[in-house]
Write an enzyme that holds these catalytic residues in place. Structure first.
Site, PDB file in Angstrom:
ATOM      1  N   SER A  56       0.849  -1.195   0.000  1.00 13.63           N
ATOM      2  CA  SER A  56       0.000   0.000   0.000  1.00 13.63           C
ATOM      3  C   SER A  56       0.881   1.240   0.000  1.00 13.63           C
ATOM      4  CB  SER A  56      -0.888   0.074   1.246  1.00 13.63           C
ATOM      5  OG  SER A  56      -1.294  -1.194   1.639  1.00 13.63           O
TER       6      SER A  56
ATOM      7  N   GLU B 211       0.824  -3.904  13.756  1.00 18.35           N
ATOM      8  CA  GLU B 211      -0.172  -3.896  12.679  1.00 18.35           C
ATOM      9  C   GLU B 211      -1.518  -4.394  13.189  1.00 18.35           C
ATOM     10  OE1 GLU B 211       0.988  -6.150   9.241  1.00 18.35           O
ATOM     11  OE2 GLU B 211      -0.634  -5.325   8.030  1.00 18.35           O
TER      12      GLU B 211
ATOM     13  N   GLU C 159      -7.419 -18.199   8.076  1.00 27.14           N
ATOM     14  CA  GLU C 159      -6.860 -19.537   8.307  1.00 27.14           C
ATOM     15  C   GLU C 159      -5.590 -19.453   9.160  1.00 27.14           C
ATOM     16  OE1 GLU C 159      -7.987 -18.365   5.423  1.00 27.14           O
ATOM     17  OE2 GLU C 159      -9.757 -19.631   5.289  1.00 27.14           O
TER      18      GLU C 159
END
Lengths: 378, 351
Positions: free
Chosen positions: A158, A241, A361
């Site tokens: 990003s 994060e 997952e």
């Protein structure tokens, strides 16, 4: 147990609310470039009054906000529907990582321009063959006189096209295995050896980029935390994060659900028991997320760092966000799928939620192994 | 903002966990469940009463401990964890309702016996004067029936009630069908029935959380031990991911239940929403997590010999008692619409 906020935290919220009221930047302009410039201007306004990096210590331009105040900060931004500061990756990830692992010279050089948005940051971790399995990364850094030459490919980057600095993890020991032999660098994006290519998503827009590095130059002084210590430094970034954005995300989710609830109520749909139940189910999920996030915050205050339970709230958030746009389409009918309806975008964008920042997952693996103590299959 | 227990609350949990592990292990649960008359362990009941558990959340003025709904919730979570056969839950839930909805005279008349455990009470929803399944309905002195926003207290000794013991899938607790006949003696509670019922729902949610937690603990231990294909089955993601989902649901339900219990004590304006969140989340967690426990135990989980079925059965009935989860969800949606129409709240609490 006391779920009321302290007078100090309440005062923080009141002051911030009043500030946002008088400085609200209005609606985002059309177009990616204009929208980013608008966010840079927004961050400068925040920075001018000491609101850009509230969780940073005062000596680096922050307010030394407590964890609760930081949570309130993100909640209030989302509640007022104002954007995150433009340099969100520098503020949430890069700066805090430097404060732990950076040298004094690096802190002196890099921190201040993060706060003022003079230098935008991006994150070069994932690679085409190293996604969930980050330790499989192949980008290689070769030692030369005075620095390093880096070659490889990064993806899902990003802000790369706006960024001056990239938090880059590369393999600095040839043929080293997995977590060993990695180094954490700050790479200057403004060089011909770094090529940025926008990555178009299923929404049609390009929030992310691919990076192609061909002998890109990094001087020795831009190694963070020592050569070969990259995995440990990267973990600091990753922990920030998952912890940093959680409160903003859950309020944004709540705002989206409130919007759907309003539309549904205006159309008289809540007269139906089954519609009320299904909307209510999403409100319940939203509240469980919020309450569990605050429980996690209490635990973080007690133990000094976020625990693996943070994986639970990211998982709850992505799951619920996906359900909201799915229910919107179901309740509002085919018009919600026209591109002039915001729900069509939300529906598509939400598919990324359970992939970005750790796939569901992987989060389940983390919960199973580190919270429940189950064995891992290797 | 401190979303965790105090040292005192932790002490309640520790005491309850240890006592119930010693006095209400699965072998004792099984012994009660396999009795034809389903009679509870009298000695255990006397012990719990002596500890003051019957009236833990009732005011000291009526002989209670004067602690909060949160302390009761901690206790009930432990009783759920142990699946203890005991009238503590039904008595406590009815006590909370009477305490919130009764007039001073009604409270003074009824609560001392409830707090001391000498004249226990129970509560159920009724339709046309009939409650199909009343926990401990055949042993309680006072039966509170809630119908269309009204609550009546019936005296089981006064006659006029048809009370018929009824076996259910959950043999760890006694149940009865109760019908109010023409000659029944009853009095109507005069104050806020909704707030009383919400407190009872929080109590129920707490027990469901405990059932889910125990199901998770048993399952995690089992899948670490049980080996197939040369490895503990808990290493397979099909198994470990389901276990992670069990944790997600359990912890979500606990967050909501603790919040609701705190709101009942400290922020009554948030109780309605909190109770609905708690019951909706805990009903789902209780049913899903105990069902997953049976699945992850494989064939052994389907046998009478294994203990997970006690948890599944109790959770099924708990989830069906009082107001069903679906109505709580609809209520949460309508409360959200009402809150959006009201002026913005000040954000003074996590609530």
């Amino acid at each position: 147990m006391d779920l009321t906020f302290s007078p100090q935290a309440t005062a923080f919220r009141d002051e911030l609310r009043a500030w946002i009221d008088t400085h609200h930047p209005g609606a985002a302009p059309e177009g990616e470039e204009a929208s980013f410039a608008w966010r840079v201007a927004w961050q400068r306004a925040l920075a001018a009054d000491g609101w850009a990096a509230v969780h940073w210590p005062p000596e680096h331009g922050g307010r030394g906000a407590t964890l609760v105040e930081s949570a309130i900060f993100n909640e209030e931004l989302a509640r007022a529907r104002v954007p995150q500061p433009a340099n969100v990756l520098g503020l949430l990830l890069g700066g805090p990582t430097l404060m732990v692992h950076g040298s004094e010279e690096q802190k002196e050089r890099f921190l201040s321009p993060i706060v003022t948005a003079e230098e935008i940051w991006c994150q070069g971790f994932s690679e085409p063959d190293a996604g969930s399995d980050l330790a499989a990364l192949k980008t290689r850094a070769v030692k030369v006189d005075g620095g390093w030459r880096v070659t490889g490919q990064k993806v899902w980057t990003s802000y790369a096209h706006h960024a001056k600095w990239c938090m880059l993890v590369a393999r600095s020991e040839p043929d080293s295995a997995r977590h060993k032999g990695l180094t954490y660098f700050l790479m200057d994006m403004e060089q011909a050896e770094v090529v940025v290519r926008p990555l178009r998503q299923i929404t049609g827009s390009a929030e992310f980029n691919e990076l192609f590095l061909e002998e890109a130059w990094i001087p020795d002084e831009n190694v963070v935390g020592g050569v070969g210590n990259g995995w440990r430094v990267a973990l600091t970034t990753l922990m920030n994060e998952r912890a940093g954005l959680a409160f903003g995300l859950q309020v944004a989710l709540r705002a989206l659900l409130d919007e759907l609830t309003e539309v549904a109520a205006a159309r008289g749909l809540l007269a139906s028991e089954s519609v009320a139940e299904r909307l209510g189910d999403l409100h319940v999920r939203c509240e469980l997320l919020r309450l569990t996030a605050y429980r996690g915050l209490t635990a973080t205050m007690k133990y000094g760092q976020p625990g693996p339970e943070g994986s639970l709230t990211k998982w709850m958030w992505s799951d619920t966000n996906q359900r909201v746009s799915e229910l919107a389409v179901e309740l509002l009918g085919p018009g919600a799928l026209a591109t002039d309806s915001r729900w069509s975008f939300e529906l598509l964008r939400a598919r990324g939620n359970s992939i970005e920042g750790g796939t569901t997952e992987i989060l389940k693996n983390i919960v199973a192994e580190r919270v429940l103590g189950l064995p891992r299959l290797r | 903002m401190h979303f965790d227990f105090t040292d005192d609350q932790r002490e309640i949990r520790r005491t309850a966990r240890e006592l119930l592990a010693a006095r209400s292990g699965f072998e004792r649960v099984r012994a009660v469940a396999e009795r034809d008359d389903g009679a509870y362990d009298e000695a255990l009941w006397r012990e719990l009463v002596e500890l003051g558990w019957a009236g833990i959340a009732l005011p000291e003025a009526v002989g209670g401990q004067g602690l909060g709904v949160l302390e009761l919730a901690i206790l009930l979570e432990e009783l759920g964890y142990a699946v203890t056969p005991s009238p503590i839950f039904s008595n406590a839930a009815a006590g909370l309702l009477i305490d919130a909805a009764g007039s001073d005279a009604q409270r003074e008349a009824l609560l001392p016996g409830i707090a001391s455990g000498e004249q226990t009470a129970t509560v159920a929803l009724a339709r046309d004067g009939v409650a199909e399944l009343v926990p401990d309905g055949d042993s309680a002195r006072w039966i509170v029936l809630v119908e269309e926003g009204r609550a009546i207290v019936c005296d089981a000794l006064a006659g006029g009630l048809e009370i018929a013991p009824r076996a259910t899938i959950d043999p760890t607790r006694r149940y009865a069908r109760v019908a109010v006949g023409p000659g029944a003696l009853s009095l109507e509670l005069e104050r806020d029935v909704a707030a009383g019922l919400d407190r009872a729902e929080v109590a129920l949610a707490a027990e469901l959380c405990g059932l889910a937690e125990r199901a998770l603990v048993l399952t995690v231990a089992y899948v670490k031990e049980r080996r197939q294909f040369g490895t503990p089955v808990g290493a397979f993601q099909a198994v470990s991911h389901r276990a992670a989902e069990m944790l997600l649901e359990t912890e979500g339900a606990r967050s909501a239940t603790w919040f609701a219990a705190w709101a009942a004590d400290a922020e009554p304006a948030s109780l309605a929403r909190g109770a609905s969140l708690a019951k909706a989340a805990a009903s789902d967690a209780g049913r899903h997590v105990t069902a997953a426990a049976i699945q992850l135990h494989g064939g052994i989980g389907f046998t009478w010999e294994a203990d997970v079925h006690w948890l599944y059965k109790r959770a099924q009935v708990d989830a069906a008692l009082l107001v069903p989860a679906a109505r709580h969800r609809a209520r949460v949606a309508r409360l959200a619409v009402a809150a959006a129409a009201a002026p913005a709240a000040a954000g003074a609490a996590v609530a």
